[in-house]
Write a protein that holds these residues in place. Sequence first.
Motif, PDB file in Angstrom:
ATOM      1  N   LEU A  66      56.522  29.063  49.542  1.00  9.13           N
ATOM      2  CA  LEU A  66      56.897  27.665  49.314  1.00  9.13           C
ATOM      3  C   LEU A  66      58.372  27.515  48.978  1.00  9.13           C
ATOM      4  CD1 LEU A  66      53.763  26.411  47.350  1.00  9.13           C
ATOM      5  CD2 LEU A  66      54.270  26.245  49.790  1.00  9.13           C
ATOM      6  N   GLY A  67      59.081  28.641  48.816  1.00 13.31           N
ATOM      7  CA  GLY A  67      60.541  28.587  48.727  1.00 13.31           C
ATOM      8  C   GLY A  67      61.098  28.164  47.390  1.00 13.31           C
ATOM      9  N   PHE A  68      60.471  28.574  46.297  1.00 15.88           N
ATOM     10  CA  PHE A  68      61.045  28.269  44.983  1.00 15.88           C
ATOM     11  C   PHE A  68      62.313  29.094  44.784  1.00 15.88           C
ATOM     12  CE2 PHE A  68      57.998  25.455  43.336  1.00 15.88           C
ATOM     13  CZ  PHE A  68      56.748  25.850  43.760  1.00 15.88           C
ATOM     14  N   ASP A  69      63.279  28.448  44.152  1.00 16.83           N
ATOM     15  CA  ASP A  69      64.528  29.169  43.889  1.00 16.83           C
ATOM     16  C   ASP A  69      64.339  30.213  42.788  1.00 16.83           C
ATOM     17  OD1 ASP A  69      66.443  26.109  44.368  1.00 16.83           O
ATOM     18  OD2 ASP A  69      65.797  27.628  45.809  1.00 16.83           O
ATOM     19  N   ASP A  70      63.383  29.979  41.938  1.00 20.36           N
ATOM     20  CA  ASP A  70      63.128  30.907  40.819  1.00 20.36           C
ATOM     21  C   ASP A  70      62.449  32.173  41.367  1.00 20.36           C
ATOM     22  OD1 ASP A  70      62.497  32.238  38.544  1.00 20.36           O
ATOM     23  OD2 ASP A  70      61.923  30.435  37.430  1.00 20.36           O
ATOM     24  N   ILE A  71      63.171  33.311  41.365  1.00 23.21           N
ATOM     25  CA  ILE A  71      62.644  34.567  41.924  1.00 23.21           C
ATOM     26  C   ILE A  71      61.449  35.071  41.117  1.00 23.21           C
ATOM     27  CG2 ILE A  71      64.189  36.029  40.541  1.00 23.21           C
ATOM     28  CD1 ILE A  71      63.020  36.562  44.177  1.00 23.21           C
ATOM     29  N   THR A  72      61.394  34.730  39.824  1.00 27.10           N
ATOM     30  CA  THR A  72      60.263  35.181  38.994  1.00 27.10           C
ATOM     31  C   THR A  72      58.954  34.582  39.474  1.00 27.10           C
ATOM     32  OG1 THR A  72      61.726  35.371  37.102  1.00 27.10           O
ATOM     33  CG2 THR A  72      59.363  35.292  36.638  1.00 27.10           C
ATOM     34  N   ILE A  73      58.996  33.263  39.798  1.00 29.07           N
ATOM     35  CA  ILE A  73      57.783  32.603  40.291  1.00 29.07           C
ATOM     36  C   ILE A  73      57.369  33.205  41.621  1.00 29.07           C
ATOM     37  CG2 ILE A  73      56.841  30.398  41.091  1.00 29.07           C
ATOM     38  CD1 ILE A  73      58.554  28.991  39.027  1.00 29.07           C
ATOM     39  N   THR A  74      58.350  33.427  42.499  1.00 28.86           N
ATOM     40  CA  THR A  74      58.033  34.014  43.813  1.00 28.86           C
ATOM     41  C   THR A  74      57.393  35.391  43.661  1.00 28.86           C
ATOM     42  OG1 THR A  74      59.897  32.822  44.778  1.00 28.86           O
ATOM     43  CG2 THR A  74      58.986  34.665  46.047  1.00 28.86           C
ATOM     44  N   ASN A  75      57.961  36.208  42.803  1.00 28.84           N
ATOM     45  CA  ASN A  75      57.398  37.557  42.598  1.00 28.84           C
ATOM     46  C   ASN A  75      56.006  37.485  41.985  1.00 28.84           C
ATOM     47  OD1 ASN A  75      59.628  38.804  43.633  1.00 28.84           O
ATOM     48  ND2 ASN A  75      60.629  39.119  41.646  1.00 28.84           N
ATOM     49  N   ASN A  76      55.815  36.600  41.014  1.00 29.43           N
ATOM     50  CA  ASN A  76      54.500  36.486  40.378  1.00 29.43           C
ATOM     51  C   ASN A  76      53.442  35.976  41.336  1.00 29.43           C
ATOM     52  OD1 ASN A  76      55.306  37.473  37.918  1.00 29.43           O
ATOM     53  ND2 ASN A  76      55.871  35.473  37.083  1.00 29.43           N
ATOM     54  N   VAL A  77      53.841  35.077  42.252  1.00 27.48           N
ATOM     55  CA  VAL A  77      52.894  34.602  43.271  1.00 27.48           C
ATOM     56  C   VAL A  77      52.466  35.771  44.163  1.00 27.48           C
ATOM     57  CG1 VAL A  77      52.649  33.154  45.333  1.00 27.48           C
ATOM     58  CG2 VAL A  77      53.656  32.204  43.263  1.00 27.48           C
ATOM     59  N   GLY A  78      53.435  36.614  44.537  1.00 33.49           N
ATOM     60  CA  GLY A  78      53.104  37.789  45.357  1.00 33.49           C
ATOM     61  C   GLY A  78      52.169  38.733  44.620  1.00 33.49           C
ATOM     62  N   LYS A  79      52.441  38.934  43.325  1.00 34.48           N
ATOM     63  CA  LYS A  79      51.555  39.806  42.553  1.00 34.48           C
ATOM     64  C   LYS A  79      50.152  39.204  42.441  1.00 34.48           C
ATOM     65  CE  LYS A  79      55.578  41.112  39.819  1.00 34.48           C
ATOM     66  NZ  LYS A  79      56.251  40.926  38.526  1.00 34.48           N
ATOM     67  N   TYR A  80      50.100  37.898  42.202  1.00 31.46           N
ATOM     68  CA  TYR A  80      48.809  37.205  42.087  1.00 31.46           C
ATOM     69  C   TYR A  80      47.994  37.360  43.360  1.00 31.46           C
ATOM     70  CZ  TYR A  80      45.535  33.438  40.881  1.00 31.46           C
ATOM     71  OH  TYR A  80      44.426  32.735  40.617  1.00 31.46           O
ATOM     72  N   ASN A  81      48.633  37.148  44.519  1.00 34.82           N
ATOM     73  CA  ASN A  81      47.912  37.268  45.800  1.00 34.82           C
ATOM     74  C   ASN A  81      47.463  38.704  46.036  1.00 34.82           C
ATOM     75  OD1 ASN A  81      48.176  34.564  46.336  1.00 34.82           O
ATOM     76  ND2 ASN A  81      49.987  34.774  47.627  1.00 34.82           N
ATOM     77  N   ALA A  82      48.311  39.680  45.684  1.00 34.02           N
ATOM     78  CA  ALA A  82      47.933  41.081  45.889  1.00 34.02           C
ATOM     79  C   ALA A  82      46.711  41.456  45.044  1.00 34.02           C
ATOM     80  CB  ALA A  82      49.113  41.995  45.553  1.00 34.02           C
ATOM     81  N   LEU A  83      46.711  41.009  43.777  1.00 35.04           N
ATOM     82  CA  LEU A  83      45.550  41.281  42.927  1.00 35.04           C
ATOM     83  C   LEU A  83      44.300  40.594  43.444  1.00 35.04           C
ATOM     84  CD1 LEU A  83      47.114  41.087  39.357  1.00 35.04           C
ATOM     85  CD2 LEU A  83      46.153  43.096  40.482  1.00 35.04           C
ATOM     86  N   THR A  84      44.456  39.336  43.899  1.00 34.42           N
ATOM     87  CA  THR A  84      43.298  38.604  44.443  1.00 34.42           C
ATOM     88  C   THR A  84      42.736  39.327  45.658  1.00 34.42           C
ATOM     89  OG1 THR A  84      44.239  36.530  43.646  1.00 34.42           O
ATOM     90  CG2 THR A  84      42.516  36.386  45.331  1.00 34.42           C
ATOM     91  N   LEU A  85      43.625  39.787  46.527  1.00 32.76           N
ATOM     92  CA  LEU A  85      43.181  40.497  47.733  1.00 32.76           C
ATOM     93  C   LEU A  85      42.501  41.809  47.359  1.00 32.76           C
ATOM     94  CD1 LEU A  85      43.083  40.706  50.769  1.00 32.76           C
ATOM     95  CD2 LEU A  85      45.368  41.729  50.718  1.00 32.76           C
ATOM     96  N   GLN A  86      43.067  42.515  46.418  1.00 31.54           N
ATOM     97  CA  GLN A  86      42.432  43.772  45.992  1.00 31.54           C
ATOM     98  C   GLN A  86      41.060  43.512  45.397  1.00 31.54           C
ATOM     99  OE1 GLN A  86      44.416  45.877  42.901  1.00 31.54           O
ATOM    100  NE2 GLN A  86      43.205  47.727  43.139  1.00 31.54           N
ATOM    101  N   ARG A  87      40.942  42.436  44.604  1.00 28.61           N
ATOM    102  CA  ARG A  87      39.639  42.087  44.015  1.00 28.61           C
ATOM    103  C   ARG A  87      38.607  41.819  45.096  1.00 28.61           C
ATOM    104  NH1 ARG A  87      36.699  37.598  42.429  1.00 28.61           N
ATOM    105  NH2 ARG A  87      35.624  37.819  40.414  1.00 28.61           N
ATOM    106  N   LYS A  88      38.993  41.103  46.114  1.00 23.42           N
ATOM    107  CA  LYS A  88      38.040  40.806  47.189  1.00 23.42           C
ATOM    108  C   LYS A  88      37.623  42.085  47.898  1.00 23.42           C
ATOM    109  CE  LYS A  88      39.750  36.094  48.095  1.00 23.42           C
ATOM    110  NZ  LYS A  88      38.481  35.435  47.779  1.00 23.42           N
ATOM    111  N   ARG A  89      38.562  43.019  48.095  1.00 24.12           N
ATOM    112  CA  ARG A  89      38.204  44.272  48.767  1.00 24.12           C
ATOM    113  C   ARG A  89      37.250  45.104  47.913  1.00 24.12           C
ATOM    114  NH1 ARG A  89      43.903  46.648  50.820  1.00 24.12           N
ATOM    115  NH2 ARG A  89      44.262  46.510  48.616  1.00 24.12           N
ATOM    116  N   LEU A  90      37.518  45.162  46.619  1.00 23.42           N
ATOM    117  CA  LEU A  90      36.650  45.958  45.758  1.00 23.42           C
ATOM    118  C   LEU A  90      35.262  45.356  45.627  1.00 23.42           C
ATOM    119  CD1 LEU A  90      39.170  46.917  42.943  1.00 23.42           C
ATOM    120  CD2 LEU A  90      38.190  48.403  44.693  1.00 23.42           C
ATOM    121  N   LEU A  91      35.182  43.996  45.648  1.00 20.58           N
ATOM    122  CA  LEU A  91      33.876  43.352  45.519  1.00 20.58           C
ATOM    123  C   LEU A  91      32.994  43.596  46.732  1.00 20.58           C
ATOM    124  CD1 LEU A  91      34.726  39.938  43.814  1.00 20.58           C
ATOM    125  CD2 LEU A  91      33.559  41.905  42.836  1.00 20.58           C
TER     126      LEU A  91
END
Length: 791
Positions: free
Chosen positions: A370-395
């Motif tokens: 979504l192009g936020f200028d805040d790099i922290t939000i962008t990185n946290n969104v990436g981490k959130y999606n990676a964890l969500t994807l890993q959770r779905k794979r493990l389930l």
Amino acid sequence: MFSNIEKTEDNDALKNAFNTNGKSTTSITGYYIREQIIRYLKKWYWFLLGAVICVSIAFLKIRYTIPQYSVSSTVLISQDDNIGQSELSAFKDLGILDDTRNAIENELQIIKSRRIISNVVDNLKLNVQYFTDGRILEVESYPKAAVEINFLSEDSIVKNRFKHFNVLVNSETSFSLVDKDGNVINEHSFGKTINTSIGDVVITPNVDVIKANIGKIIKIKISPVANTVERYREKISVGIARRGSSIVRISLSDGVKQKATDILNNLVEEYNKFTIGNKKTVSARTADFINNRLDLISGDLSEVDDEAAGYKSKFGLTNNIETQTERVADIDSRNVQEISRLNTKLSLIESMRRFILSQEGRYDLIPSNLGFDDITITNNVGKYNALTLQRKRLLKTSSVQNPVVVNIDEQIDGLRQVLIGSLNSLKSTIKIQLGSLQTQDRYFSGKLYNAPKRQKDLRVIEREQTIKEQLYLYLLQKREEAEITSHITLSNTKVIDKASVLSARLVSPNKKMTYLVALLAGLLIPFVIIYLSDLLNIRVSSKEELEKNTSMPMLGTIPIIKNKAKIVISRTSRSGISEAFRILRTNLDFLMAGNAKKTGKVVFVTSTISGEGKTLISCNLAKTLAISGKKVIFVGTDFRDPKFHEFVKLPNGKETVGFTNYIMTPDLSPEDVILHQETEDPFDILCSGVIPPNPAELLMQDKVKVMFEYLEKNYDYVVVDTAPVSLVTDTLLISALADICIYVVRENYSDKRILEIPENLYQNKRLPNMAVLLNASRNKLGYSYGYGYGK
């Protein structure tokens, strides 16, 4: 005279002369080691037999073991899209992750997951195996067999059953089903439907090789898919090639090299499909989110456009701006643009907050571009999606109670709170900036207050129109990016070395190691058996063992007699046992060197128990002394169980008149009971006589001393065969009459525990001048070498 017979004055000197106990410690240690080596070398045939048997077993094991070949593949797993440093590096300081190795280990578990291996089993039909009889073992036919079975039933039936078929190829068009003993059950044609316990099947031939297999039996083994999956999950090895790297080595051992190769290559392909599918899922969820937002923004933008067009049409306004307000309008326009940009950000932030805070989207993917200028939000969104994807794979392979899933849920909740905080912080910052700009905007609006009111109203409408338009264009751009990403998605795995038949190496059976272990076992097992047999043996087994268990002087050893003759020595005999008795005679003379008597030397021969060979020793010793020219008499004082009649032929056998008759009959003189031999090198005999009811009382009679006094005067040597000392007291009653006592111990017969008896007799001087003699020795090294001995 007989009560004070002269004894040897220095028993210690005799002990040192005949025993090895005086040797130095180093000499004894070396001697012991040498004797132990010789002990085992004498039984070399056991070691040879053990080696031959074990090597033969190893040969049969190798010959009848199906060879196992190891095939491996090396792949590089990129960590860009995995749970690793790019997504969760901010959490390392909190101790959530140790290092990037955790991300790779998660991927290793996915590679070995049931889902992926199940796909491999289905792709290669690994639950169906074909075997043919080889020269020695059954050989699996892969990838193509002479026949192929096709299932017409549902997969749920076929994939959960065990079944064996034995197909006897009759011709190129027909076959027979046979039992395990080769008996024909029924005959069928290839391509025809056959009804079985697992449903209808069709068996078809492989036209390229069916002719060569006519008359052969093809064994078809069908296993449940779940069992096959578990079997290969155990056999497949997945590990990091080098610590700290992302290179993964996948290996598999199987009896068919091509099969192992196909399994590994197909496994990598299925893993790539799995990772690509997950990435496409992320892109699809992002596109769905953007499309939903576009629908809302598009409606809002249409409303603003309609409002602007209606306002202009109603009042007949144009886009011309009057000259007097140009400068203020220019400044105000820049402020409006900045306010529009900030409002766009606020709108995105608010949309993002609502999405994150909604319960139905708790474990859904968040749009990551979504192009936020805040790099922290962008990185946290990436981490959130990676964890969500890993959770779905493990389930897919576990439940929400899995500790790893629980840990990931906690990390997702933590990231959600971090994102909400970051968005709130950014929202507050933008509101401050927006408040400042709005203050300036009100200032410039005041400057333009004198402008026509309609122009001012139109500007408000255009401002809202600009905000909606910018947001709409922005979402259109992001949707296009998501579409492009979904069509060019690449796997995060790069194959470095594919599995190949040429790289397969034989891992089992290891011929060199198997033969080496078998050879060592063949040598070790006899060693252990011999050692344990010696350890558990309670019999006296060697001269060294006898010397170790007694402090008496060692008079010599007599080898075992293998022929039936009782008197084994003669003037012309040069056998090993003859030489042993000659050595015994020499040692006896040496032991009696301190005795002042010139004639009538009394030699007692006794033992602990019956059967140790004292009668054999005494009669052959008498013969040996007679051969040397001495006048010798053999005296039997074992009144209870005499055996001399078994060695020398007596006139009346066991009932021949002898010592007991002399004691019990007053009229008999010594000359009346002494027998004279008519042989070469004879010795006289005084046998024991009839067995009395009271042997001990007879030996206490005065006539016993009279008899020995007579014998001492008329013979050079008096060899006395006495009774065993541990059973009766007979020998001890007349022990004072002896000049020397030869104590006989029989190898592999006498119990080591009863050696305490002669040792106590020696220490307490109960028998005069005791010396021990080992009988029936099996040590051939003593008398069968050199100078023609033993011939």
